[in-house]
Design a protein around this motif. Sequence first.
Motif, PDB file in Angstrom:
ATOM      1  N   ASP A 202     -33.689 -36.231 -21.876  1.00 56.71           N
ATOM      2  CA  ASP A 202     -34.539 -35.169 -22.404  1.00 56.71           C
ATOM      3  C   ASP A 202     -33.680 -34.009 -22.909  1.00 56.71           C
ATOM      4  O   ASP A 202     -33.749 -32.894 -22.377  1.00 56.71           O
ATOM      5  CB  ASP A 202     -35.440 -34.703 -21.233  1.00 56.71           C
ATOM      6  N   PRO A 203     -32.879 -34.267 -23.975  1.00 58.08           N
ATOM      7  CA  PRO A 203     -31.935 -33.237 -24.430  1.00 58.08           C
ATOM      8  C   PRO A 203     -32.629 -31.955 -24.897  1.00 58.08           C
ATOM      9  O   PRO A 203     -32.045 -30.882 -24.820  1.00 58.08           O
ATOM     10  CB  PRO A 203     -31.173 -33.919 -25.578  1.00 58.08           C
ATOM     11  N   GLN A 204     -33.869 -32.062 -25.375  1.00 58.11           N
ATOM     12  CA  GLN A 204     -34.585 -30.869 -25.861  1.00 58.11           C
ATOM     13  C   GLN A 204     -35.341 -30.154 -24.739  1.00 58.11           C
ATOM     14  O   GLN A 204     -36.006 -29.153 -24.992  1.00 58.11           O
ATOM     15  CB  GLN A 204     -35.610 -31.258 -26.942  1.00 58.11           C
ATOM     16  N   ASP A 205     -35.307 -30.731 -23.540  1.00 57.51           N
ATOM     17  CA  ASP A 205     -36.032 -30.157 -22.406  1.00 57.51           C
ATOM     18  C   ASP A 205     -37.540 -30.056 -22.683  1.00 57.51           C
ATOM     19  O   ASP A 205     -38.180 -29.052 -22.392  1.00 57.51           O
ATOM     20  CB  ASP A 205     -35.450 -28.775 -22.050  1.00 57.51           C
ATOM     21  N   LYS A 206     -38.083 -31.134 -23.242  1.00 55.74           N
ATOM     22  CA  LYS A 206     -39.516 -31.145 -23.573  1.00 55.74           C
ATOM     23  C   LYS A 206     -40.304 -32.097 -22.678  1.00 55.74           C
ATOM     24  O   LYS A 206     -41.454 -31.852 -22.334  1.00 55.74           O
ATOM     25  CB  LYS A 206     -39.701 -31.614 -25.021  1.00 55.74           C
ATOM     26  N   LEU A 207     -39.659 -33.233 -22.352  1.00 55.03           N
ATOM     27  CA  LEU A 207     -40.380 -34.289 -21.643  1.00 55.03           C
ATOM     28  C   LEU A 207     -40.550 -34.003 -20.158  1.00 55.03           C
ATOM     29  O   LEU A 207     -41.547 -34.365 -19.550  1.00 55.03           O
ATOM     30  CB  LEU A 207     -39.597 -35.613 -21.743  1.00 55.03           C
ATOM     31  N   ARG A 208     -39.511 -33.401 -19.575  1.00 54.14           N
ATOM     32  CA  ARG A 208     -39.445 -33.135 -18.133  1.00 54.14           C
ATOM     33  C   ARG A 208     -39.781 -34.396 -17.318  1.00 54.14           C
ATOM     34  O   ARG A 208     -40.764 -34.409 -16.582  1.00 54.14           O
ATOM     35  CB  ARG A 208     -40.416 -32.008 -17.754  1.00 54.14           C
ATOM     36  N   PRO A 209     -38.981 -35.453 -17.493  1.00 51.35           N
ATOM     37  CA  PRO A 209     -39.324 -36.726 -16.830  1.00 51.35           C
ATOM     38  C   PRO A 209     -39.105 -36.722 -15.320  1.00 51.35           C
ATOM     39  O   PRO A 209     -39.794 -37.433 -14.609  1.00 51.35           O
ATOM     40  CB  PRO A 209     -38.390 -37.734 -17.506  1.00 51.35           C
ATOM     41  N   ILE A 210     -38.126 -35.919 -14.851  1.00 50.00           N
ATOM     42  CA  ILE A 210     -37.815 -35.943 -13.413  1.00 50.00           C
ATOM     43  C   ILE A 210     -38.093 -34.573 -12.804  1.00 50.00           C
ATOM     44  O   ILE A 210     -37.459 -33.581 -13.165  1.00 50.00           O
ATOM     45  CB  ILE A 210     -36.339 -36.331 -13.171  1.00 50.00           C
ATOM     46  N   GLU A 211     -39.050 -34.525 -11.908  1.00 49.23           N
ATOM     47  CA  GLU A 211     -39.381 -33.277 -11.220  1.00 49.23           C
ATOM     48  C   GLU A 211     -38.536 -33.121  -9.966  1.00 49.23           C
ATOM     49  O   GLU A 211     -38.260 -34.109  -9.284  1.00 49.23           O
ATOM     50  CB  GLU A 211     -40.830 -33.331 -10.715  1.00 49.23           C
ATOM     51  N   THR A 212     -38.166 -31.888  -9.649  1.00 52.44           N
ATOM     52  CA  THR A 212     -37.537 -31.599  -8.356  1.00 52.44           C
ATOM     53  C   THR A 212     -38.597 -30.972  -7.465  1.00 52.44           C
ATOM     54  O   THR A 212     -39.243 -30.009  -7.868  1.00 52.44           O
ATOM     55  CB  THR A 212     -36.381 -30.587  -8.516  1.00 52.44           C
ATOM     56  N   LEU A 213     -38.800 -31.537  -6.284  1.00 46.83           N
ATOM     57  CA  LEU A 213     -39.724 -30.936  -5.326  1.00 46.83           C
ATOM     58  C   LEU A 213     -38.874 -30.323  -4.227  1.00 46.83           C
ATOM     59  O   LEU A 213     -38.232 -31.039  -3.462  1.00 46.83           O
ATOM     60  CB  LEU A 213     -40.706 -31.977  -4.790  1.00 46.83           C
ATOM     61  N   ARG A 214     -38.842 -29.025  -4.215  1.00 49.75           N
ATOM     62  CA  ARG A 214     -37.928 -28.305  -3.339  1.00 49.75           C
ATOM     63  C   ARG A 214     -37.997 -28.791  -1.891  1.00 49.75           C
ATOM     64  O   ARG A 214     -39.081 -28.817  -1.305  1.00 49.75           O
ATOM     65  CB  ARG A 214     -38.262 -26.814  -3.387  1.00 49.75           C
TER      66      ARG A 214
END
Length: 228
Positions: A202-214
């Motif tokens: 996701d080079p453009q930072d649009k898809l956000r495929p991987i979420e981080t859950l703190r």
Amino acid sequence: MRVLVVEDEAALRDNLKERLADAGFTVDVARDGKEGLFAALEYPLDVAIIDLGLPNVPGLEVIRRLRAARKSYPILILTARDNWQDKVEGLQAGADDYVAKPFQFEEVLARLQALLRRAGGWSTPQLTCGPVVLDTRAQAVHVNGAALELTTFEYRILEHLMLRAGDVISKTELTERLYDQDFERDSNVIEVLVGRLRRKLDPQDKLRPIETLRGRGYRFALPRDTSS
Ligand code: CA
């Protein structure tokens, strides 16, 4: 993906270990039923290959005890070619599939991959989530039709996350599935690898495929396409 091989024939065990490692698995091995049972209870496995004819504790007994201990990962058994009773007993004890000896490695690999897919709720070897397509046979990843160049570890992380798309996977789980027992573990390494994977996907930072859950881990967030 982390696999345990329980096989008493040294040549066969070594061969499986080498070829599974080449195919991208983290491989643990055990030489008899006792060692196998210990490893299968203690290690964080995704799948196990268990020979039925084992010294110390027979393969069938290993499988029964694992299922009694609520270990639910898939189990592939190795059986003698002409012994249908072995296959039936193995499946009844809680195994999920079998391969008869002597076998071609490709058959073992195909059956393992099918078991892992089904355990993750996928019916096809090609995992599609939004524009991201991961082919578990070719170990290839495409985004919007364009091929991605991933390192072995980046691919392994992505495959693990996509097989369980929608589930939260802890950093500990990812680390344990990616490295052998004796590898020094450092969760910062996982953070760095996930960071790189995100930039590649996701080079453009649009898809956000991987979420981080703190404090909990990561989740592959793009919806599964289950129509294919
Ligand atoms: Ca044997």
